[in-house]
Motif scaffolding. Structure first.
Motif, PDB file in Angstrom:
ATOM      1  N   GLY B  55       0.762  -1.359   0.117  1.00  0.00           N
ATOM      2  CA  GLY B  55       0.003   0.052   0.281  1.00  0.00           C
ATOM      3  C   GLY B  55       0.933   1.266   0.022  1.00  0.00           C
ATOM      4  O   GLY B  55       0.381   2.289   0.388  1.00  0.00           O
ATOM      5  N   LEU B  56       2.017   1.062  -0.462  1.00  0.00           N
ATOM      6  CA  LEU B  56       3.049   2.258  -0.407  1.00  0.00           C
ATOM      7  C   LEU B  56       2.709   3.022  -1.803  1.00  0.00           C
ATOM      8  O   LEU B  56       2.952   4.182  -2.088  1.00  0.00           O
ATOM      9  N   ASP B  57       2.432   2.189  -2.864  1.00  0.00           N
ATOM     10  CA  ASP B  57       2.055   2.721  -4.301  1.00  0.00           C
ATOM     11  C   ASP B  57       1.014   2.354  -4.620  1.00  0.00           C
ATOM     12  O   ASP B  57       0.436   1.294  -4.433  1.00  0.00           O
ATOM     13  N   ALA B  58       0.409   3.068  -5.438  1.00  0.00           N
ATOM     14  CA  ALA B  58      -1.056   2.980  -6.224  1.00  0.00           C
ATOM     15  C   ALA B  58      -0.919   2.125  -7.415  1.00  0.00           C
ATOM     16  O   ALA B  58       0.019   2.188  -8.057  1.00  0.00           O
ATOM     17  N   ARG B  59      -1.778   1.244  -7.358  1.00  0.00           N
ATOM     18  CA  ARG B  59      -2.065   0.506  -8.585  1.00  0.00           C
ATOM     19  C   ARG B  59      -2.577   1.206  -9.798  1.00  0.00           C
ATOM     20  O   ARG B  59      -3.442   2.284  -9.601  1.00  0.00           O
ATOM     21  N   SER B  60      -2.286   0.709 -10.985  1.00  0.00           N
ATOM     22  CA  SER B  60      -2.810   1.591 -12.294  1.00  0.00           C
ATOM     23  C   SER B  60      -4.137   0.732 -12.817  1.00  0.00           C
ATOM     24  O   SER B  60      -5.018   1.147 -13.126  1.00  0.00           O
ATOM     25  N   GLU B  61      -3.850  -0.503 -12.660  1.00  0.00           N
ATOM     26  CA  GLU B  61      -5.049  -1.608 -12.815  1.00  0.00           C
ATOM     27  C   GLU B  61      -5.019  -2.725 -11.974  1.00  0.00           C
ATOM     28  O   GLU B  61      -4.146  -3.038 -11.264  1.00  0.00           O
ATOM     29  N   GLY B  62      -6.191  -3.442 -11.835  1.00  0.00           N
ATOM     30  CA  GLY B  62      -6.206  -4.401 -10.896  1.00  0.00           C
ATOM     31  C   GLY B  62      -6.522  -4.251  -9.536  1.00  0.00           C
ATOM     32  O   GLY B  62      -7.053  -3.128  -9.397  1.00  0.00           O
ATOM     33  N   SER B  63      -6.522  -5.175  -8.606  1.00  0.00           N
ATOM     34  CA  SER B  63      -6.602  -5.094  -7.325  1.00  0.00           C
ATOM     35  C   SER B  63      -5.543  -5.669  -6.535  1.00  0.00           C
ATOM     36  O   SER B  63      -5.067  -6.846  -6.786  1.00  0.00           O
ATOM     37  N   VAL B  64      -5.838  -5.240  -5.119  1.00  0.00           N
ATOM     38  CA  VAL B  64      -4.998  -5.781  -4.015  1.00  0.00           C
ATOM     39  C   VAL B  64      -5.720  -6.099  -2.729  1.00  0.00           C
ATOM     40  O   VAL B  64      -6.560  -5.168  -2.309  1.00  0.00           O
ATOM     41  N   GLU B  65      -5.854  -7.059  -2.315  1.00  0.00           N
ATOM     42  CA  GLU B  65      -6.468  -7.526  -1.229  1.00  0.00           C
ATOM     43  C   GLU B  65      -5.654  -8.237  -0.312  1.00  0.00           C
ATOM     44  O   GLU B  65      -4.629  -8.936  -0.314  1.00  0.00           O
ATOM     45  N   VAL B  66      -5.564  -7.589   1.028  1.00  0.00           N
ATOM     46  CA  VAL B  66      -4.851  -7.950   2.101  1.00  0.00           C
ATOM     47  C   VAL B  66      -5.642  -8.394   3.146  1.00  0.00           C
ATOM     48  O   VAL B  66      -6.620  -7.896   3.696  1.00  0.00           O
ATOM     49  N   GLY B  67      -5.617  -9.721   3.701  1.00  0.00           N
ATOM     50  CA  GLY B  67      -6.483 -10.285   4.565  1.00  0.00           C
ATOM     51  C   GLY B  67      -7.875 -10.262   4.201  1.00  0.00           C
ATOM     52  O   GLY B  67      -8.667  -9.979   5.175  1.00  0.00           O
ATOM     53  N   GLY B  68      -8.240 -10.249   3.023  1.00  0.00           N
ATOM     54  CA  GLY B  68      -9.539 -10.135   2.486  1.00  0.00           C
ATOM     55  C   GLY B  68      -9.966  -8.837   2.355  1.00  0.00           C
ATOM     56  O   GLY B  68     -11.369  -8.555   1.966  1.00  0.00           O
ATOM     57  N   VAL B  69      -9.385  -7.833   2.679  1.00  0.00           N
ATOM     58  CA  VAL B  69      -9.537  -6.405   2.524  1.00  0.00           C
ATOM     59  C   VAL B  69      -8.867  -5.635   1.419  1.00  0.00           C
ATOM     60  O   VAL B  69      -7.679  -5.757   1.196  1.00  0.00           O
ATOM     61  N   SER B  70      -9.819  -5.120   0.377  1.00  0.00           N
ATOM     62  CA  SER B  70      -9.050  -4.430  -0.700  1.00  0.00           C
ATOM     63  C   SER B  70      -8.831  -2.936  -0.391  1.00  0.00           C
ATOM     64  O   SER B  70      -9.312  -2.284   0.295  1.00  0.00           O
ATOM     65  N   ILE B  71      -7.496  -2.927  -0.521  1.00  0.00           N
ATOM     66  CA  ILE B  71      -6.828  -1.659  -0.261  1.00  0.00           C
ATOM     67  C   ILE B  71      -6.758  -0.405  -1.234  1.00  0.00           C
ATOM     68  O   ILE B  71      -6.357   0.521  -0.924  1.00  0.00           O
ATOM     69  N   GLN B  72      -7.021  -0.851  -2.393  1.00  0.00           N
ATOM     70  CA  GLN B  72      -6.822   0.242  -3.489  1.00  0.00           C
ATOM     71  C   GLN B  72      -8.132   1.288  -3.311  1.00  0.00           C
ATOM     72  O   GLN B  72      -7.395   2.394  -3.763  1.00  0.00           O
ATOM     73  N   ASP B  73      -8.823   1.076  -2.713  1.00  0.00           N
ATOM     74  CA  ASP B  73      -9.793   2.380  -2.637  1.00  0.00           C
ATOM     75  C   ASP B  73      -9.792   3.117  -1.013  1.00  0.00           C
ATOM     76  O   ASP B  73     -10.569   3.818  -0.856  1.00  0.00           O
ATOM     77  N   MET B  74      -8.627   2.693  -0.526  1.00  0.00           N
ATOM     78  CA  MET B  74      -8.601   3.131   0.912  1.00  0.00           C
ATOM     79  C   MET B  74      -8.066   4.613   0.534  1.00  0.00           C
ATOM     80  O   MET B  74      -7.098   5.009  -0.325  1.00  0.00           O
ATOM     81  N   SER B  75      -8.171   5.658   1.630  1.00  0.00           N
ATOM     82  CA  SER B  75      -7.901   6.965   1.587  1.00  0.00           C
ATOM     83  C   SER B  75      -6.112   6.751   1.827  1.00  0.00           C
ATOM     84  O   SER B  75      -5.775   5.871   2.504  1.00  0.00           O
ATOM     85  N   GLU B  76      -5.502   7.798   1.690  1.00  0.00           N
ATOM     86  CA  GLU B  76      -4.266   7.745   2.098  1.00  0.00           C
ATOM     87  C   GLU B  76      -4.013   7.646   3.708  1.00  0.00           C
ATOM     88  O   GLU B  76      -3.135   6.836   4.008  1.00  0.00           O
ATOM     89  N   SER B  77      -4.802   8.337   4.465  1.00  0.00           N
ATOM     90  CA  SER B  77      -4.672   8.218   6.104  1.00  0.00           C
ATOM     91  C   SER B  77      -5.222   6.784   6.250  1.00  0.00           C
ATOM     92  O   SER B  77      -4.548   5.830   7.254  1.00  0.00           O
ATOM     93  N   GLN B  78      -6.124   6.099   5.893  1.00  0.00           N
ATOM     94  CA  GLN B  78      -6.657   4.968   6.070  1.00  0.00           C
ATOM     95  C   GLN B  78      -5.628   3.643   5.831  1.00  0.00           C
ATOM     96  O   GLN B  78      -5.341   2.803   6.590  1.00  0.00           O
ATOM     97  N   LEU B  79      -4.832   3.931   4.495  1.00  0.00           N
ATOM     98  CA  LEU B  79      -4.064   3.115   4.024  1.00  0.00           C
ATOM     99  C   LEU B  79      -2.679   3.101   5.238  1.00  0.00           C
ATOM    100  O   LEU B  79      -1.990   2.091   5.268  1.00  0.00           O
TER     101      LEU B  79
END
Lengths: 404, 227
Positions: B55-79
């Motif tokens: 979660g240090l860098d944003a993805r351009s396409e696709g998705s990242v789930e950590v422990g079942g939680v999708s992190i790509q739509d999190m705000s910077e602070s939430q991340l």
């Protein structure tokens, strides 16, 4: 919170030289600013005090037309005041005064002189007149006290007889002979060159103005209370046809010159602050630029930006606090010393001061506000400059920071 | 249990001018307790992939789930909070806080997590003990060797009890003795406590100890070997 403070404190001392340089620059600016303001306010207090004590009081009660036309005919009967209760805990002392002008003559020399009829015991407290006596007897009721400069011009000594000629109340001729019982030395040149002090009754008799006084001057314990006391006194005097004026109204030139000097002083302080501000900003800039990578790491491992901002804000606070504290610690003993030992000017500087009618001294004021104002000013500047590091942290990009 | 799941993940630099696909349509999942090495030549996208997983860098396409939680739509602070709670980081250059002691560095994350003082103390003592650096607890990073610093970094990464530890070239700056010691510790933690480790590395010694080796080339997974 303790860890943040610990972290901030240790970060402050990571670059010891830079911290000392920044803190010293802040300290010197606070030091000079405090000294400058103390000497400024001290001079103003001294000028106001001198003028109030010798001329106007902080408040003056006169016949309504007196201030516009300061002639003996615009004096008033002091019985009018005796009926009133003027006592107040904020009043230090009040004195009746009668003033006029006359020609003073001795031998073949004649000079214009300002005559002040005063209560000598009260005046000793009000204007410290007795302290100005350099020769003769202060309480010799039959004689007059002459200013040193005037006495020298007339070639008079204690024991000689002075002839006074002038115009009395309602145009009567006034003339009299008076032995000189004492010589007074004033720091204010205008007084030293032309003042003659007589017991009030003696001048009233000379001017054929029994019981008449030109003014009743009131000295307050604190000149800052002038407006407050004015309201109080106006209530007391409401049924009398007497005017009440504050020293600011009676001495508008003094007020203007103080204001001009005060704002001039602030301009110099602002220039000083701007110079120091650039120094502080440089430190803040380095604080962020040098540590972008480190701040990126903190953010990466989970320290939110507002927490990083808080940590840097504590660092800034500690740095500024250190500088301000050093400045205040440096300034306090020096101000304390000069407060009790004003700088005595000599030579051309003294002459220049006297030319403008001021005592040739630089007194210092001891006022908590001086320290408070300068400390707060620096903090406000630092707070303003801290916007940059706060914004820089807000805009921090982790990947960019990690690639620094 | 899956701790990481990447679906068609891509990272495209300069999308509006000359697009460069640093990571190209990568899909993979990492199970709890894996000891995974991501390998490949320099510039193949290892660090970029690790940064996106962390979660240090944003993805351009696709998705990242950590422990079942999708992190790509999190705000910077939430991340940032998510990283603090769920991901441990170990960097090539250790990146300890220079003004804090080894113990304080380990406790730092726990302070951010508002952990109570007693728990914090016990956990940091335990981690220092397990890393074999208990006697270095009051030393600052500048007073520690590279190997000791990296052990502190691992302890810091584990302090928050993360779902997994991301280690970007953790042995690159270490001599062989320190590398072996560090790998022993991490392997032991993996085996005994089922802690998930994901490394990006060039180091053959790390690759040899990995239970899974993912090879990247030009941003694409070219092999995924389970041992």
């Amino acid at each position: 919170m303790i860890l943040y403070i610990k972290l901030a404190w240790r970060n402050v001392w990571r670059s010891k030289k830079r911290t000392w340089i920044t803190a010293s620059s802040i300290a010197f600016s606070v030091f000079f600013a405090c000294l400058m303001q103390s000497s400024q306010l001290g001079s103003y207090d001294n000028m106001i005090d001198n003028s109030a004590r010798f001329f106007t009081g902080h408040l003056g009660i006169h016949q309504v037309d007196f201030w516009e036309d300061q002639i003996i005919d615009n004096s008033f009967d002091q019985q009018e005041l005796i009926q009133l209760d003027l006592s107040n805990s904020d009043i230090l002392i009040g004195v009746p005064r009668l003033s006029s002008f006359a020609l003073a003559s001795y031998g073949d020399k004649t000079k214009g002189a300002a005559l002040f009829g005063v209560s000598l015991p009260l005046e000793a407290e009000f204007s410290y007149l007795k302290r100005k006596l350099i020769e003769g007897d202060y309480n010799n009721k039959g004689g007059v006290l002459m200013a040193e400069g005037l006495a020298a011009n007339l070639n008079l000594r204690v024991g000689d007889t002075l002839v006074l000629m002038g115009q009395g109340y309602h145009g009567v001729n006034a003339a009299g002979k008076y032995p000189v019982s004492g010589i007074l030395k004033f720091p204010i040149p205008t007084l030293n060159q032309g003042a003659i002090y007589l017991p009030l009754e003696t001048l009233q008799e000379f001017l054929s103005a029994p019981n008449m006084i030109s003014s009743y001057s009131i000295l307050l314990k604190d000149s800052q209370d002038t407006e407050l006391m004015r309201s109080h006194m106006e209530t007391i005097l409401k049924d009398k046809e007497l005017g009440l004026m504050t020293w600011q109204e009676m001495l508008p030139d003094l007020v203007s010159s103080i204001e001009l000097d005060y704002y001039g002083g602030w301009v110099i302080l602002i220039i000083l602050y701007v110079v120091i501000g650039f120094g502080i900003f440089g430190t803040f800039l380095m604080m962020i630029k040098e540590r972008t990578y480190e701040l990126g790491i903190l953010n990466a491992i989970g320290m939110n930006k507002y927490r990083i901002q808080a940590m840097v804000a504590i660092e800034i606070f500690l740095l500024i606090f250190l500088g301000v504290l050093m400045g205040l610690l440096m300034a306090t003993p020096i101000i304390l010393y000069f407060w009790s030992n004003p700088i005595l000017l000599s030579g051309d500087a003294a002459l220049a001061m006297e030319k403008f009618g001021y005592e040739p001294i630089i007194p210092f004021a001891l006022n908590f506000k001086i320290f408070y104002n300068q400390g707060i000013s620096i903090f406000v500047i630092a707070l303003f400059l801290a916007i940059y590091p706060m914004l820089a942290i807000k805009q921090l990009k982790i990947i960019k920071a990690l690639n620094e | 249990m899956k701790v990481i799941e990447l679906k068609s993940l891509s990272k495209i630099y300069n999308p509006d001018t000359i697009p460069v696909r640093a990571i190209n349509d990568v899909s993979l999942s990492v199970e709890e307790g894996e000891f995974t090495a991501i390998v490949g030549p320099s510039g193949c996208g290892k660090t970029t992939l690790l940064n996106m997983i962390g979660g240090l860098d944003a993805r351009s396409e696709g998705s990242v789930e950590v422990g079942g939680v999708s992190i790509q739509d999190m705000s910077e602070s939430q991340l940032t909070t998510f990283r603090m709670q769920h991901i441990g980081f170990v960097f090539q250059a250790y990146n300890l806080i220079p003004v804090l002691t080894a113990k304080e560095n380990i406790e730092f994350i726990m302070v951010l997590q508002n952990m109570d003082a007693k728990t914090m103390q016990e956990r940091s003592d335990d981690l220092l003990d397990r890393m074999g650096i208990k006697d270095q607890r009051d030393r600052r990073p500048s007073e520690l060797s590279g190997g000791q610093q990296q052990r502190v970094a691992v302890a810091r990464a584990l302090a928050s009890r993360p779902k997994f530890v991301l280690a970007d070239e953790p042995t690159a700056n270490l001599d062989s003795g320190s590398t072996e010691a560090l790998l022993d510790i991490m392997a032991k933690l993996n085996e005994e406590e089922n802690i998930t480790f994901i490394f990006s590395t060039h180091d053959q010694r790390v690759i040899d100890r990995a239970k899974r080796v993912i090879t990247l080339e030009d941003g694409v997974i070219v092999s995924d070997e389970h041992r």
